[in-house]
Design a protein around this motif. Structure first.
Motif, PDB file in Angstrom:
ATOM      1  N   GLN A  44       0.826  -1.207   0.000  1.00  0.00           N
ATOM      2  CA  GLN A  44       0.000   0.000   0.000  1.00  0.00           C
ATOM      3  C   GLN A  44       0.860   1.256   0.000  1.00  0.00           C
ATOM      4  N   ALA A  45       1.956   1.224   0.745  1.00  0.00           N
ATOM      5  CA  ALA A  45       2.867   2.373   0.789  1.00  0.00           C
ATOM      6  C   ALA A  45       3.502   2.611  -0.585  1.00  0.00           C
ATOM      7  N   ILE A  46       3.804   1.547  -1.310  1.00  0.00           N
ATOM      8  CA  ILE A  46       4.344   1.688  -2.666  1.00  0.00           C
ATOM      9  C   ILE A  46       3.312   2.349  -3.567  1.00  0.00           C
ATOM     10  N   GLY A  47       2.071   1.923  -3.459  1.00  0.00           N
ATOM     11  CA  GLY A  47       1.000   2.531  -4.253  1.00  0.00           C
ATOM     12  C   GLY A  47       0.820   4.007  -3.939  1.00  0.00           C
ATOM     13  N   LEU A  48       0.889   4.361  -2.668  1.00  0.00           N
ATOM     14  CA  LEU A  48       0.780   5.772  -2.274  1.00  0.00           C
ATOM     15  C   LEU A  48       1.970   6.577  -2.789  1.00  0.00           C
ATOM     16  N   ALA A  49       3.150   5.990  -2.746  1.00  0.00           N
ATOM     17  CA  ALA A  49       4.341   6.674  -3.263  1.00  0.00           C
ATOM     18  C   ALA A  49       4.191   6.942  -4.757  1.00  0.00           C
ATOM     19  N   ARG A  50       3.646   5.978  -5.479  1.00  0.00           N
ATOM     20  CA  ARG A  50       3.417   6.176  -6.919  1.00  0.00           C
ATOM     21  C   ARG A  50       2.465   7.336  -7.146  1.00  0.00           C
ATOM     22  N   LYS A  51       1.370   7.366  -6.411  1.00  0.00           N
ATOM     23  CA  LYS A  51       0.380   8.438  -6.573  1.00  0.00           C
ATOM     24  C   LYS A  51       0.958   9.798  -6.228  1.00  0.00           C
ATOM     25  N   ALA A  52       1.912   9.833  -5.307  1.00  0.00           N
ATOM     26  CA  ALA A  52       2.551  11.089  -4.912  1.00  0.00           C
ATOM     27  C   ALA A  52       3.697  11.472  -5.851  1.00  0.00           C
ATOM     28  N   GLY A  53       3.996  10.600  -6.819  1.00  0.00           N
ATOM     29  CA  GLY A  53       5.101  10.868  -7.734  1.00  0.00           C
ATOM     30  C   GLY A  53       6.453  10.499  -7.162  1.00  0.00           C
ATOM     31  N   ASP A  54       6.449   9.700  -6.102  1.00  0.00           N
ATOM     32  CA  ASP A  54       7.690   9.314  -5.441  1.00  0.00           C
ATOM     33  C   ASP A  54       8.109   7.876  -5.735  1.00  0.00           C
ATOM     34  N   ASP A  68       3.344  -9.483 -10.018  1.00  0.00           N
ATOM     35  CA  ASP A  68       1.935  -9.092 -10.040  1.00  0.00           C
ATOM     36  C   ASP A  68       1.616  -8.067  -8.956  1.00  0.00           C
ATOM     37  N   GLU A  69       2.216  -8.224  -7.780  1.00  0.00           N
ATOM     38  CA  GLU A  69       1.980  -7.284  -6.688  1.00  0.00           C
ATOM     39  C   GLU A  69       2.538  -5.906  -7.031  1.00  0.00           C
ATOM     40  N   LEU A  70       3.767  -5.867  -7.514  1.00  0.00           N
ATOM     41  CA  LEU A  70       4.367  -4.584  -7.888  1.00  0.00           C
ATOM     42  C   LEU A  70       3.591  -3.938  -9.024  1.00  0.00           C
ATOM     43  N   SER A  71       3.182  -4.737  -9.985  1.00  0.00           N
ATOM     44  CA  SER A  71       2.425  -4.213 -11.131  1.00  0.00           C
ATOM     45  C   SER A  71       1.114  -3.592 -10.680  1.00  0.00           C
ATOM     46  N   ARG A  72       0.423  -4.263  -9.781  1.00  0.00           N
ATOM     47  CA  ARG A  72      -0.856  -3.745  -9.278  1.00  0.00           C
ATOM     48  C   ARG A  72      -0.646  -2.413  -8.549  1.00  0.00           C
ATOM     49  N   MET A  73       0.374  -2.331  -7.722  1.00  0.00           N
ATOM     50  CA  MET A  73       0.618  -1.106  -6.954  1.00  0.00           C
ATOM     51  C   MET A  73       1.114   0.034  -7.837  1.00  0.00           C
ATOM     52  N   MET A  74       1.797  -0.296  -8.926  1.00  0.00           N
ATOM     53  CA  MET A  74       2.340   0.734  -9.809  1.00  0.00           C
ATOM     54  C   MET A  74       1.382   1.061 -10.951  1.00  0.00           C
ATOM     55  N   GLY A  75       0.238   0.376 -11.026  1.00  0.00           N
ATOM     56  CA  GLY A  75      -0.714   0.632 -12.101  1.00  0.00           C
ATOM     57  C   GLY A  75      -0.130   0.297 -13.455  1.00  0.00           C
ATOM     58  N   SER A  76       0.646  -0.760 -13.498  1.00  0.00           N
ATOM     59  CA  SER A  76       1.380  -1.152 -14.700  1.00  0.00           C
ATOM     60  C   SER A  76       1.119  -2.622 -14.996  1.00  0.00           C
ATOM     61  N   ALA A  77       1.298  -2.998 -16.250  1.00  0.00           N
ATOM     62  CA  ALA A  77       1.079  -4.390 -16.623  1.00  0.00           C
ATOM     63  C   ALA A  77       2.270  -5.275 -16.264  1.00  0.00           C
ATOM     64  N   ASN A  78       3.449  -4.693 -16.103  1.00  0.00           N
ATOM     65  CA  ASN A  78       4.637  -5.519 -15.926  1.00  0.00           C
ATOM     66  C   ASN A  78       5.722  -4.768 -15.148  1.00  0.00           C
ATOM     67  N   ALA A  79       5.496  -4.496 -13.886  1.00  0.00           N
ATOM     68  CA  ALA A  79       6.471  -3.757 -13.078  1.00  0.00           C
ATOM     69  C   ALA A  79       7.464  -4.754 -12.480  1.00  0.00           C
ATOM     70  N   VAL A  80       8.642  -4.816 -13.062  1.00  0.00           N
ATOM     71  CA  VAL A  80       9.683  -5.724 -12.592  1.00  0.00           C
ATOM     72  C   VAL A  80      10.657  -4.986 -11.683  1.00  0.00           C
ATOM     73  N   HIS A  81      10.956  -3.742 -12.009  1.00  0.00           N
ATOM     74  CA  HIS A  81      11.866  -2.915 -11.224  1.00  0.00           C
ATOM     75  C   HIS A  81      11.117  -1.650 -10.784  1.00  0.00           C
ATOM     76  N   VAL A  82      11.214  -1.333  -9.510  1.00  0.00           N
ATOM     77  CA  VAL A  82      10.555  -0.139  -8.966  1.00  0.00           C
ATOM     78  C   VAL A  82      11.580   0.633  -8.133  1.00  0.00           C
ATOM     79  N   ALA A  83      11.615   1.936  -8.326  1.00  0.00           N
ATOM     80  CA  ALA A  83      12.474   2.797  -7.530  1.00  0.00           C
ATOM     81  C   ALA A  83      11.616   3.694  -6.671  1.00  0.00           C
ATOM     82  N   LEU A  84      11.867   3.674  -5.363  1.00  0.00           N
ATOM     83  CA  LEU A  84      11.227   4.616  -4.452  1.00  0.00           C
ATOM     84  C   LEU A  84      12.162   5.806  -4.345  1.00  0.00           C
ATOM     85  N   LEU A  85      11.640   6.979  -4.619  1.00  0.00           N
ATOM     86  CA  LEU A  85      12.460   8.176  -4.738  1.00  0.00           C
ATOM     87  C   LEU A  85      12.529   8.971  -3.449  1.00  0.00           C
ATOM     88  N   ARG A  86      13.607   9.709  -3.312  1.00  0.00           N
ATOM     89  CA  ARG A  86      13.748  10.603  -2.155  1.00  0.00           C
ATOM     90  C   ARG A  86      12.697  11.690  -2.286  1.00  0.00           C
TER      91      ARG A  86
END
Length: 91
Positions: free
Chosen positions: A14-24, A72-90
């Protein structure tokens, strides 16, 4: 114990999904690599089934990395079909 672990796992997603929505948070090899080159990545996440070559190319930047989520979990949280790599930004 398992219930606690599952709850923490879901909260982290959920925190990853919120970070995506915040642009982070960004996903995709090129976007993640670009963020790494600009030194703006706090944490790097790889799907558990990510290819070893892609992981090695991104890990060379020396940023803390984890592979505790399914693609599948990362993809769902990132709103993407195939999220293999995700970067959480400062932030």
């Amino acid at each position: 114990m398992e219930l606690t672990r599952d709850g923490l796992h879901q909260r982290a997603l959920q925190a990853i999904g919120l970070a995506r929505k915040a642009g982070d948070a960004v996903s995709g090899f090129e976007k993640v690599e670009e963020a790494l080159m600009s030194d703006s990545v706090l944490l790097l996440l790889h799907a558990q089934d990510a290819g070893a070559d892609g992981v090695a190319k991104l890990r060379k930047f020396g940023v803390l990395a984890r592979d505790c989520f399914l693609r599948d979990e990362l993809s769902r949280m990132m709103g993407s079909a195939n999220a293999v790599h995700v970067a959480l930004l400062r932030g």
